[in-house]
Design a protein around this motif. Structure first.
Motif, PDB file in Angstrom:
ATOM      1  N   VAL A 103     -10.749  -3.468 -50.877  1.00  0.00           N
ATOM      2  CA  VAL A 103     -10.338  -4.337 -51.987  1.00  0.00           C
ATOM      3  C   VAL A 103      -8.861  -4.678 -51.822  1.00  0.00           C
ATOM      4  O   VAL A 103      -8.105  -3.918 -51.220  1.00  0.00           O
ATOM      5  CB  VAL A 103     -10.565  -3.644 -53.352  1.00  0.00           C
ATOM      6  CG1 VAL A 103     -12.039  -3.471 -53.642  1.00  0.00           C
ATOM      7  CG2 VAL A 103      -9.837  -2.303 -53.399  1.00  0.00           C
ATOM      8  N   PRO A 104      -8.411  -5.809 -52.353  1.00  0.00           N
ATOM      9  CA  PRO A 104      -6.983  -6.147 -52.264  1.00  0.00           C
ATOM     10  C   PRO A 104      -6.183  -5.372 -53.313  1.00  0.00           C
ATOM     11  O   PRO A 104      -6.544  -5.351 -54.493  1.00  0.00           O
ATOM     12  CB  PRO A 104      -6.961  -7.651 -52.570  1.00  0.00           C
ATOM     13  CG  PRO A 104      -8.168  -7.877 -53.429  1.00  0.00           C
ATOM     14  CD  PRO A 104      -9.212  -6.883 -52.967  1.00  0.00           C
ATOM     15  N   VAL A 105      -5.111  -4.741 -52.886  1.00  0.00           N
ATOM     16  CA  VAL A 105      -4.225  -4.017 -53.805  1.00  0.00           C
ATOM     17  C   VAL A 105      -2.777  -4.257 -53.408  1.00  0.00           C
ATOM     18  O   VAL A 105      -2.463  -4.492 -52.236  1.00  0.00           O
ATOM     19  CB  VAL A 105      -4.522  -2.498 -53.817  1.00  0.00           C
ATOM     20  CG1 VAL A 105      -5.904  -2.205 -54.378  1.00  0.00           C
ATOM     21  CG2 VAL A 105      -4.383  -1.902 -52.427  1.00  0.00           C
ATOM     22  N   LEU A 106      -1.903  -4.160 -54.363  1.00  0.00           N
ATOM     23  CA  LEU A 106      -0.475  -4.330 -54.125  1.00  0.00           C
ATOM     24  C   LEU A 106       0.312  -3.639 -55.225  1.00  0.00           C
ATOM     25  O   LEU A 106      -0.249  -3.280 -56.269  1.00  0.00           O
ATOM     26  CB  LEU A 106      -0.094  -5.802 -54.043  1.00  0.00           C
ATOM     27  CG  LEU A 106      -0.145  -6.650 -55.330  1.00  0.00           C
ATOM     28  CD1 LEU A 106       0.655  -7.925 -55.131  1.00  0.00           C
ATOM     29  CD2 LEU A 106      -1.570  -6.977 -55.739  1.00  0.00           C
ATOM     30  N   SER A 107       1.596  -3.492 -55.005  1.00  0.00           N
ATOM     31  CA  SER A 107       2.471  -2.893 -56.010  1.00  0.00           C
ATOM     32  C   SER A 107       2.632  -3.846 -57.191  1.00  0.00           C
ATOM     33  O   SER A 107       2.783  -5.060 -56.989  1.00  0.00           O
ATOM     34  CB  SER A 107       3.831  -2.586 -55.404  1.00  0.00           C
ATOM     35  OG  SER A 107       4.759  -2.245 -56.418  1.00  0.00           O
ATOM     36  N   PRO A 108       2.619  -3.333 -58.425  1.00  0.00           N
ATOM     37  CA  PRO A 108       2.840  -4.220 -59.581  1.00  0.00           C
ATOM     38  C   PRO A 108       4.220  -4.878 -59.546  1.00  0.00           C
ATOM     39  O   PRO A 108       4.416  -5.948 -60.129  1.00  0.00           O
ATOM     40  CB  PRO A 108       2.695  -3.278 -60.779  1.00  0.00           C
ATOM     41  CG  PRO A 108       2.917  -1.908 -60.236  1.00  0.00           C
ATOM     42  CD  PRO A 108       2.399  -1.940 -58.831  1.00  0.00           C
ATOM     43  N   HIS A 109       5.165  -4.286 -58.832  1.00  0.00           N
ATOM     44  CA  HIS A 109       6.510  -4.852 -58.753  1.00  0.00           C
ATOM     45  C   HIS A 109       6.563  -6.090 -57.856  1.00  0.00           C
ATOM     46  O   HIS A 109       7.544  -6.836 -57.880  1.00  0.00           O
ATOM     47  CB  HIS A 109       7.495  -3.803 -58.235  1.00  0.00           C
ATOM     48  CG  HIS A 109       7.522  -2.544 -59.052  1.00  0.00           C
ATOM     49  ND1 HIS A 109       7.936  -2.523 -60.368  1.00  0.00           N
ATOM     50  CD2 HIS A 109       7.173  -1.268 -58.746  1.00  0.00           C
ATOM     51  CE1 HIS A 109       7.851  -1.278 -60.840  1.00  0.00           C
ATOM     52  NE2 HIS A 109       7.382  -0.504 -59.871  1.00  0.00           N
ATOM     53  N   LEU A 110       5.499  -6.273 -57.053  1.00  0.00           N
ATOM     54  CA  LEU A 110       5.475  -7.423 -56.161  1.00  0.00           C
ATOM     55  C   LEU A 110       4.980  -8.680 -56.866  1.00  0.00           C
ATOM     56  O   LEU A 110       5.177  -9.799 -56.378  1.00  0.00           O
ATOM     57  CB  LEU A 110       4.581  -7.124 -54.947  1.00  0.00           C
ATOM     58  CG  LEU A 110       4.645  -8.098 -53.770  1.00  0.00           C
ATOM     59  CD1 LEU A 110       6.043  -8.117 -53.163  1.00  0.00           C
ATOM     60  CD2 LEU A 110       3.623  -7.705 -52.689  1.00  0.00           C
ATOM     61  N   LEU A 111       4.382  -8.517 -58.028  1.00  0.00           N
ATOM     62  CA  LEU A 111       3.839  -9.654 -58.770  1.00  0.00           C
ATOM     63  C   LEU A 111       4.909 -10.253 -59.697  1.00  0.00           C
ATOM     64  O   LEU A 111       5.295  -9.646 -60.690  1.00  0.00           O
ATOM     65  CB  LEU A 111       2.629  -9.209 -59.597  1.00  0.00           C
ATOM     66  CG  LEU A 111       1.326  -8.929 -58.827  1.00  0.00           C
ATOM     67  CD1 LEU A 111       0.259  -8.413 -59.777  1.00  0.00           C
ATOM     68  CD2 LEU A 111       0.850 -10.188 -58.118  1.00  0.00           C
TER      69      LEU A 111
ATOM     70  N   VAL B 257       0.542  -7.071 -49.724  1.00  0.00           N
ATOM     71  CA  VAL B 257      -0.772  -6.791 -50.288  1.00  0.00           C
ATOM     72  C   VAL B 257      -1.683  -6.340 -49.155  1.00  0.00           C
ATOM     73  O   VAL B 257      -1.685  -6.920 -48.066  1.00  0.00           O
ATOM     74  CB  VAL B 257      -1.348  -8.035 -51.016  1.00  0.00           C
ATOM     75  CG1 VAL B 257      -1.389  -9.247 -50.099  1.00  0.00           C
ATOM     76  CG2 VAL B 257      -2.749  -7.744 -51.550  1.00  0.00           C
ATOM     77  N   VAL B 258      -2.439  -5.281 -49.393  1.00  0.00           N
ATOM     78  CA  VAL B 258      -3.277  -4.703 -48.348  1.00  0.00           C
ATOM     79  C   VAL B 258      -4.735  -4.723 -48.776  1.00  0.00           C
ATOM     80  O   VAL B 258      -5.053  -4.583 -49.957  1.00  0.00           O
ATOM     81  CB  VAL B 258      -2.837  -3.257 -48.011  1.00  0.00           C
ATOM     82  CG1 VAL B 258      -3.024  -2.330 -49.210  1.00  0.00           C
ATOM     83  CG2 VAL B 258      -3.599  -2.722 -46.804  1.00  0.00           C
TER      84      VAL B 258
ATOM     85  N   GLY C 206      -1.178   3.573 -61.742  1.00  0.00           N
ATOM     86  CA  GLY C 206      -0.366   2.375 -61.892  1.00  0.00           C
ATOM     87  C   GLY C 206       0.564   2.094 -60.726  1.00  0.00           C
ATOM     88  O   GLY C 206       1.389   1.181 -60.791  1.00  0.00           O
ATOM     89  N   ARG C 207       0.475   2.847 -59.656  1.00  0.00           N
ATOM     90  CA  ARG C 207       1.328   2.591 -58.493  1.00  0.00           C
ATOM     91  C   ARG C 207       0.844   1.376 -57.711  1.00  0.00           C
ATOM     92  O   ARG C 207       1.602   0.768 -56.957  1.00  0.00           O
ATOM     93  CB  ARG C 207       1.384   3.823 -57.596  1.00  0.00           C
ATOM     94  CG  ARG C 207       2.084   5.014 -58.222  1.00  0.00           C
ATOM     95  CD  ARG C 207       2.179   6.170 -57.259  1.00  0.00           C
ATOM     96  NE  ARG C 207       0.865   6.711 -56.935  1.00  0.00           N
ATOM     97  CZ  ARG C 207       0.518   7.197 -55.747  1.00  0.00           C
ATOM     98  NH1 ARG C 207       1.392   7.181 -54.753  1.00  0.00           N
ATOM     99  NH2 ARG C 207      -0.687   7.689 -55.541  1.00  0.00           N
ATOM    100  N   LEU C 208      -0.442   1.071 -57.852  1.00  0.00           N
ATOM    101  CA  LEU C 208      -1.033  -0.112 -57.253  1.00  0.00           C
ATOM    102  C   LEU C 208      -1.844  -0.848 -58.315  1.00  0.00           C
ATOM    103  O   LEU C 208      -2.298  -0.232 -59.293  1.00  0.00           O
ATOM    104  CB  LEU C 208      -1.947   0.248 -56.082  1.00  0.00           C
ATOM    105  CG  LEU C 208      -1.301   0.757 -54.792  1.00  0.00           C
ATOM    106  CD1 LEU C 208      -2.372   1.244 -53.824  1.00  0.00           C
ATOM    107  CD2 LEU C 208      -0.442  -0.332 -54.138  1.00  0.00           C
ATOM    108  N   VAL C 209      -2.033  -2.127 -58.116  1.00  0.00           N
ATOM    109  CA  VAL C 209      -2.912  -2.919 -58.990  1.00  0.00           C
ATOM    110  C   VAL C 209      -3.893  -3.677 -58.098  1.00  0.00           C
ATOM    111  O   VAL C 209      -3.590  -4.005 -56.937  1.00  0.00           O
ATOM    112  CB  VAL C 209      -2.126  -3.903 -59.879  1.00  0.00           C
ATOM    113  CG1 VAL C 209      -1.264  -3.150 -60.869  1.00  0.00           C
ATOM    114  CG2 VAL C 209      -1.280  -4.851 -59.029  1.00  0.00           C
TER     115      VAL C 209
END
Length: 311
Positions: free
Chosen positions: A166-174, A242-243, A257-260
């Motif tokens: 699934v795609p996940v990324l840091s909330p700070h990147l959004l 995003v990975v 909450g470290r990833l969304v």
């Protein structure tokens, strides 16, 4: 083949052959002297030969008795060694596990220490991370967790679960909410390449073709490519991009909450994870408990992945 003599008679003769005294043999065995004499008589009748004779007040083995006693001693020594080995395995409070590094770090380790803490008996758990498949029968490893694409010799195994990405990324990147999957291609894409050990997991190209066929149209060249899944996940947590990550590996980070997960769209891996074990692993109670526990954990994980894939 003639019937074997009674085991009790053989045991008494083996002891009697060492001390050559009915009284001493009875004392060692915790029985009466009469029982020793009775069992000796029964054994000689069964074998149709004399095994012991008297020389004055002393006892001695006959020639046939000496030959037979040597074999009795060897047989009982082997039985005692086998019993000791079995007792040791049943009371060996240790457990050795080998697993793929990323799977070990992100899925097994956070769970197994909680299980270990619940054990009523103090248990030493040894954990080995590596890509090479160990020879379970010649090593001290009880269990191995690997990817189903591997080929093993004949061994005991069970399927654990089939993961999905699934795609996940840091909330700070959004900087702003994402409305559609195609917007992900505007962010740095992090990828994982398992080759040549295994075929790589579903790629960004696979994911966009499935869920955003009208994506940006530019060549999907990953910003960074990692050989280890957990390194790509750590890079995403650090806000580097995003990975497309394995769901089982990022569940905890998502809950914390470290990833969304901007879009709950998943692709299944082509192979499941597999649990393997040594032929005599279950002689240790700890191995029996671990086997039951990890299969239950895997069943829960499989249900979570299937629920995500169904969306």
């Amino acid at each position: 083949m003639p019937n074997l003599p009674p085991l009790r008679a053989l045991q008494i003769f083996e002891t009697l052959g060492h001390c050559l005294s009915v009284q001493d043999s009875a004392r060692r065995l915790g029985i009466t002297p009469g029982a020793v004499s009775q069992q000796l008589k029964l054994l000689e009748q069964h074998l149709h030969t004399a095994l012991i004779f008297k020389t004055g007040k002393q006892l001695a083995l006959t020639e046939a008795g000496e030959r037979f006693h040597v074999h009795c001693v060897q047989a009982f020594e082997q039985l005692r060694e086998a019993q000791s080995e079995l007792h040791h395995s049943q009371h060996d409070h240790s457990l050795a596990i080998s697993a793929l590094p990323s799977m070990l770090k992100d899925w097994l380790s956070p769970r197994i220490f909680a299980w270990q803490a619940e054990q009523t008996t103090k248990l030493s758990v040894q954990i080995w991370g590596g890509h090479s498949e160990p020879d379970l029968e010649s090593s001290q490893i009880d269990f191995r967790i690997s990817y189903g694409q591997s080929i093993w010799p004949k061994s005991q195994r069970a399927e654990l679960y089939t993961d999905c990405v699934v795609p996940v990324l840091s909330p700070h990147l959004l900087n702003q909410p994402l409305r559609e999957p195609a917007q992900l291609c505007t962010l740095p894409l992090l990828a994982t390449d398992w080759q040549p050990k295994f075929s790589s997991p579903p790629s960004w190209r696979d994911w966009f073709d499935r869920f955003a066929p009208r994506h940006c149209g530019e060549p999907l060249i990953p910003h960074q490519v990692y050989s280890l899944s957990h390194m790509a996940i750590e890079a995403a947590i650090a806000g580097q991009g995003v990975v497309l990550a394995q769901y089982a590996s990022v569940q905890d980070a998502l809950a914390q909450g470290r990833l969304v997960m901007p879009f709950p769209y998943a692709l299944a891996l082509p192979w499941p994870y597999i649990l393997l074990w040594r032929a005599n692993a279950f002689e240790k109670p700890a191995c029996q408990d671990f086997h039951r526990w990890i299969l239950a954990q895997a069943k829960t994980q499989q249900a979570a992945c299937e629920a995500l894939l169904a969306q």
